[in-house]
Design a protein around this motif. Structure first.
Motif, PDB file in Angstrom:
ATOM      1  N   THR A   1      16.463  95.878  69.124  1.00 35.59           N
ATOM      2  CA  THR A   1      15.025  96.096  68.947  1.00 35.59           C
ATOM      3  C   THR A   1      14.288  94.754  68.993  1.00 35.59           C
ATOM      4  O   THR A   1      14.749  93.768  68.396  1.00 35.59           O
ATOM      5  CB  THR A   1      14.738  96.780  67.595  1.00 35.59           C
ATOM      6  OG1 THR A   1      15.452  98.018  67.536  1.00 35.59           O
ATOM      7  CG2 THR A   1      13.256  97.041  67.420  1.00 35.59           C
ATOM      8  N   ALA A   2      13.169  94.714  69.696  1.00 38.44           N
ATOM      9  CA  ALA A   2      12.392  93.477  69.778  1.00 38.44           C
ATOM     10  C   ALA A   2      11.920  93.068  68.391  1.00 38.44           C
ATOM     11  O   ALA A   2      11.403  93.897  67.632  1.00 38.44           O
ATOM     12  CB  ALA A   2      11.199  93.666  70.708  1.00 38.44           C
ATOM     13  N   ILE A   3      12.098  91.808  68.062  1.00 38.47           N
ATOM     14  CA  ILE A   3      11.757  91.303  66.728  1.00 38.47           C
ATOM     15  C   ILE A   3      10.282  91.540  66.404  1.00 38.47           C
ATOM     16  O   ILE A   3       9.930  91.846  65.268  1.00 38.47           O
ATOM     17  CB  ILE A   3      12.089  89.799  66.615  1.00 38.47           C
ATOM     18  CG1 ILE A   3      13.613  89.588  66.650  1.00 38.47           C
ATOM     19  CG2 ILE A   3      11.508  89.202  65.341  1.00 38.47           C
ATOM     20  CD1 ILE A   3      14.350  90.232  65.488  1.00 38.47           C
ATOM     21  N   GLU A   4       9.422  91.449  67.394  1.00 38.22           N
ATOM     22  CA  GLU A   4       7.982  91.619  67.160  1.00 38.22           C
ATOM     23  C   GLU A   4       7.647  93.042  66.709  1.00 38.22           C
ATOM     24  O   GLU A   4       6.576  93.296  66.143  1.00 38.22           O
ATOM     25  CB  GLU A   4       7.199  91.270  68.416  1.00 38.22           C
ATOM     26  CG  GLU A   4       7.531  92.146  69.618  1.00 38.22           C
ATOM     27  CD  GLU A   4       6.794  91.726  70.886  1.00 38.22           C
ATOM     28  OE1 GLU A   4       6.781  92.528  71.835  1.00 38.22           O
ATOM     29  OE2 GLU A   4       6.245  90.608  70.909  1.00 38.22           O
ATOM     30  N   LYS A   5       8.573  93.998  66.941  1.00 43.42           N
ATOM     31  CA  LYS A   5       8.348  95.387  66.538  1.00 43.42           C
ATOM     32  C   LYS A   5       9.032  95.727  65.214  1.00 43.42           C
ATOM     33  O   LYS A   5       8.932  96.864  64.738  1.00 43.42           O
ATOM     34  CB  LYS A   5       8.864  96.331  67.632  1.00 43.42           C
ATOM     35  CG  LYS A   5       8.132  96.209  68.956  1.00 43.42           C
ATOM     36  CD  LYS A   5       8.689  97.188  69.972  1.00 43.42           C
ATOM     37  CE  LYS A   5       7.946  97.079  71.306  1.00 43.42           C
ATOM     38  NZ  LYS A   5       8.490  98.037  72.310  1.00 43.42           N
ATOM     39  N   VAL A   6       9.731  94.764  64.642  1.00 37.45           N
ATOM     40  CA  VAL A   6      10.496  95.012  63.408  1.00 37.45           C
ATOM     41  C   VAL A   6       9.631  94.729  62.181  1.00 37.45           C
ATOM     42  O   VAL A   6       9.046  93.649  62.067  1.00 37.45           O
ATOM     43  CB  VAL A   6      11.767  94.131  63.357  1.00 37.45           C
ATOM     44  CG1 VAL A   6      12.484  94.322  62.024  1.00 37.45           C
ATOM     45  CG2 VAL A   6      12.694  94.500  64.516  1.00 37.45           C
ATOM     46  N   GLY A   7       9.553  95.710  61.272  1.00 33.42           N
ATOM     47  CA  GLY A   7       8.850  95.501  60.001  1.00 33.42           C
ATOM     48  C   GLY A   7       9.836  95.068  58.933  1.00 33.42           C
ATOM     49  O   GLY A   7       9.903  93.897  58.567  1.00 33.42           O
ATOM     50  N   THR A   8      10.638  96.008  58.445  1.00 39.44           N
ATOM     51  CA  THR A   8      11.680  95.739  57.450  1.00 39.44           C
ATOM     52  C   THR A   8      13.006  96.261  57.974  1.00 39.44           C
ATOM     53  O   THR A   8      13.090  97.381  58.487  1.00 39.44           O
ATOM     54  CB  THR A   8      11.359  96.434  56.112  1.00 39.44           C
ATOM     55  OG1 THR A   8      10.122  95.933  55.610  1.00 39.44           O
ATOM     56  CG2 THR A   8      12.454  96.162  55.078  1.00 39.44           C
ATOM     57  N   VAL A   9      14.037  95.455  57.871  1.00 37.03           N
ATOM     58  CA  VAL A   9      15.380  95.867  58.286  1.00 37.03           C
ATOM     59  C   VAL A   9      16.078  96.511  57.098  1.00 37.03           C
ATOM     60  O   VAL A   9      16.127  95.937  56.009  1.00 37.03           O
ATOM     61  CB  VAL A   9      16.209  94.667  58.796  1.00 37.03           C
ATOM     62  CG1 VAL A   9      17.622  95.112  59.142  1.00 37.03           C
ATOM     63  CG2 VAL A   9      15.537  94.044  60.006  1.00 37.03           C
ATOM     64  N   LYS A  10      16.598  97.708  57.299  1.00 39.66           N
ATOM     65  CA  LYS A  10      17.320  98.426  56.241  1.00 39.66           C
ATOM     66  C   LYS A  10      18.801  98.499  56.601  1.00 39.66           C
ATOM     67  O   LYS A  10      19.146  98.947  57.695  1.00 39.66           O
ATOM     68  CB  LYS A  10      16.746  99.823  56.050  1.00 39.66           C
ATOM     69  CG  LYS A  10      15.285  99.818  55.598  1.00 39.66           C
ATOM     70  CD  LYS A  10      14.748 101.231  55.433  1.00 39.66           C
ATOM     71  CE  LYS A  10      13.277 101.190  54.988  1.00 39.66           C
ATOM     72  NZ  LYS A  10      12.720 102.552  54.832  1.00 39.66           N
ATOM     73  N   LEU A  11      19.632  98.037  55.688  1.00 40.80           N
ATOM     74  CA  LEU A  11      21.075  98.028  55.922  1.00 40.80           C
ATOM     75  C   LEU A  11      21.776  98.872  54.873  1.00 40.80           C
ATOM     76  O   LEU A  11      21.456  98.799  53.681  1.00 40.80           O
ATOM     77  CB  LEU A  11      21.630  96.603  55.862  1.00 40.80           C
ATOM     78  CG  LEU A  11      21.054  95.572  56.838  1.00 40.80           C
ATOM     79  CD1 LEU A  11      21.716  94.220  56.623  1.00 40.80           C
ATOM     80  CD2 LEU A  11      21.234  96.022  58.278  1.00 40.80           C
TER      81      LEU A  11
END
Length: 607
Positions: A589-599
């Motif tokens: 996923t493009a970083i500019e489209k990432v809000g919060t990463v859930k792991l």
């Protein structure tokens, strides 16, 4: 001469103006500065309430009053005494005598029920004064008393524990119209706390120990769920107990860890690849180190690392430790916070670890069996949690949030951590070995049939400054992880100088943790929401990253994932412990489209 006089007048005028400006500034800050409301106000502030994580009240303040008398304004001492003595549960003759003998204003009785105070006030007796105050009440009595602490007769005078540590927050107001301080919500669970104290207290008296200590911690986020010390006390009647009973020994007791130290040495050896998992070391029952002889409980023969932990073999771990150099050995102990405080409290004691530049040839041998260093219970359990949570050493937390008197959030605490860097295989091997230590080794009394516990026993002779090891005096402990398949929690049970027939960690500490775990299974087997992390990184592994797209984190440990995501400088949430099994958004996923990463992280057995 005239010019000199004019200059003096100008200088004097300048100083006068500066004085007026400074005086005005002080006046403004004192009476009009909105940021200083809790300090400027002379009004009486009701101390905030301390809650557990369920919202159960552990400490609160109630309306109360003090009755004072000014003898100079009393016209009839006997009549005055007859009017108020019955309400104060005092004899009329005694109160009459006090009024006649004293000349200056004095306090008759403090912490009077507000209803009784109103009755006395309604009598409007000359010379009798009713002063409003607040009485601090601990509705759960002894529960978590060593942790919470207490205040004096003055509600705003904290004397120990969390009452002292968070005194400013409990007396701070965020609204000029409010007369109630902020409230504090702990991570402590009163149900878990009660069951820990019940099992620990019973064993404390049965073993005739000098002290008993128990901690249950959430290994995934460093939250303290229960913390108990014996002897304990009732903070509602703190003057009836000794200072030793007031002390939170979970953060103040300093002792040698004994064989619980073998967990960390074994982890270090496997993590560095210094030995093979099945590599054998011969144990004839003893080993000579210089002029000293270190013995085992038995002749264990040829043992591998798993068997060393299972049987708590001193000779085996000493021989295995020779496979790693002193510099690496010392670095691991430092990363795991041995010889350091863990940031729980300003009142926290500090264990001892000999500086690396003062080690001699035998130092690592004795350290490997938990001798020649000291720890506190809180430091040891924090270090132990990193073994099963992906290599994260947390700053343990006991307060989750602060709210104002209207219930609005003032501050929420996020877990803080440092990264150690533990390989998945090394952690799995250690956990497997600790599981066997419970099913068939020294920790057998911690065994539960349907809910497995992994752990390590510890039995260490008590050392005293200036006189060395004391014959017949021991510290018995058990460090446990549960559930063993995917540990979410770590528990420590410790008895200082037990006086009963048994003095070993396996004999008296392991069964206590077993009893506690068995009683809290329905409580801990509930899901918890993800937590945000604030991480201070240590020496890091370097990853080659494409800063434009989100990488694939599946299979990486918690510590590795945190390190990578910190490099992207984007917020993230972690759920579970161990290694990444799911991530959202997906890799690429493009970083500019990432809000919060859930792991979502799970144990190695899930892969």
């Amino acid at each position: 001469m005239k010019e000199h006089h004019t200059r003096l007048i100008r200088i004097s005028a300048l100083f006068g103006i500066l004085f007026l400006v400074l005086w005005g500034r002080v006046f403004y800050l004192t009476y009009f500065n909105k940021n200083n409301l809790s300090v400027k106000s002379p009004k009486l502030i009701q101390r905030g309430t301390i809650y557990d994580r369920r919202g159960i009240e552990l400490a609160l303040s109630r309306d109360s009053a003090t009755i004072g008398i000014d003898p100079k304004n009393i016209y009839d001492a006997s009549l005055t005494a007859q009017e108020i003595a019955p309400l104060l549960q005092m004899s009329v003759s005694r109160l009459t005598q006090m009024i006649e003998e004293k000349q200056n204003y004095f306090l008759v009785k403090r912490e009077i029920d507000s209803k009784i105070a109103e009755k006395i006030k309604a009598k409007a007796l000359p010379g009798v004064r009713v002063e409003k105050e607040f009485k601090r009440v601990y509705p759960q009595g002894n529960l978590a008393s060593n942790l919470i602490g207490f205040t004096g007769f003055d509600d705003d005078k904290a004397l120990s524990g969390l009452e002292t540590l968070y005194n400013l927050e409990l007396l701070s107001v965020t609204d000029p119209d409010s007369t109630r301080g902020n409230n504090i919500y702990l991570t402590i669970d009163s149900v878990i706390q009660y069951r820990l104290e019940k099992a620990l207290g019973k064993a404390f008296f049965e073993t005739k120990s000098k002290k008993a200590i128990g901690i249950i911690m959430d290994a995934e986020y460093g939250r303290i769920l229960a913390m108990a010390s014996f002897p304990n006390f009732d903070p509602n009647h703190f003057t009836d107990y000794s200072n030793e009973s007031h002390t939170n020994w979970a953060i103040r007791h300093v002792y040698e860890p004994g064989s619980t130290m073998k967990i960390f040495i074994a982890l270090m050896l496997l993590n560095e690849g210094a030995i093979l998992p099945k590599e054998k070391f011969h144990c004839p029952g003893y080993i000579e180190i210089g002029e000293k002889v270190i013995r085992c409980t038995d002749k264990h023969g040829f043992v591998d690392l798993e068997e060393i932990l299972q049987y708590s073999c001193n000779v085996g771990i000493i021989k295995a430790a020779q496979k790693i150099n002193d510099a690496t050995y010392s670095q691991y102990l430092d990363k795991l916070h041995f010889g350091r405080r863990v940031g729980f409290s300003i009142h926290e004691a500090k264990g001892f670890l000999t500086p690396a530049n003062k080690w001699n040839k035998s130092t690592p041998f004795f350290l490997s069996i938990g001798q020649g260093l000291s720890v506190t219970p809180i430091q040891l359990i924090v270090s132990a949690a990193s073994v099963v949570n992906g290599g994260v050493v947390f700053e343990p937390s006991v307060v989750q949030k602060v709210t104002n008197s209207y219930g609005e959030l003032v501050h929420e605490f996020s877990p803080k951590a440092e990264l150690v860097g533990i390989k998945r295989g090394a952690a799995s091997k250690i956990l497997e070995a600790m599981g066997k230590a419970v099913t068939a080794g020294t920790g057998k009394k911690a065994y539960l049939e349907n809910y497995f516990i992994a752990g390590k026993t510890g039995t260490a002779q008590t050392a005293r400054a200036g006189s060395g090891y004391q014959e017949g005096l021991f510290t018995a402990s058990f460090l446990g992880f549960f559930p063993a398949e995917k540990p979410k929690y770590v528990g420590l049970i410790l008895f200082d100088e037990p006086g009963g027939e048994s003095h070993t960690g396996g004999g008296i500490a392991a069964p206590v943790l077993r009893e506690v775990v068995e009683s809290i299974i329905p409580v801990v087997e509930t899901s918890s929401r993800p937590q945000a992390y604030s991480v201070t990184q240590l020496k890091e592994q370097k990853f080659k990253l494409d800063k434009l797209y989100l990488p694939d984190l599946k299979g990486l440990s918690m510590s590795e994932s945190i390190q990578i995501l910190n490099e992207y400088k984007i917020p993230f949430e972690l759920q579970g412990n161990g290694f990444v099994s799911l991530q959202d958004p997906s890799p690429g996923t493009a970083i500019e489209k990432v809000g919060t990463v859930k792991l979502v992280l799970k144990g190695s057995s899930d892969f």
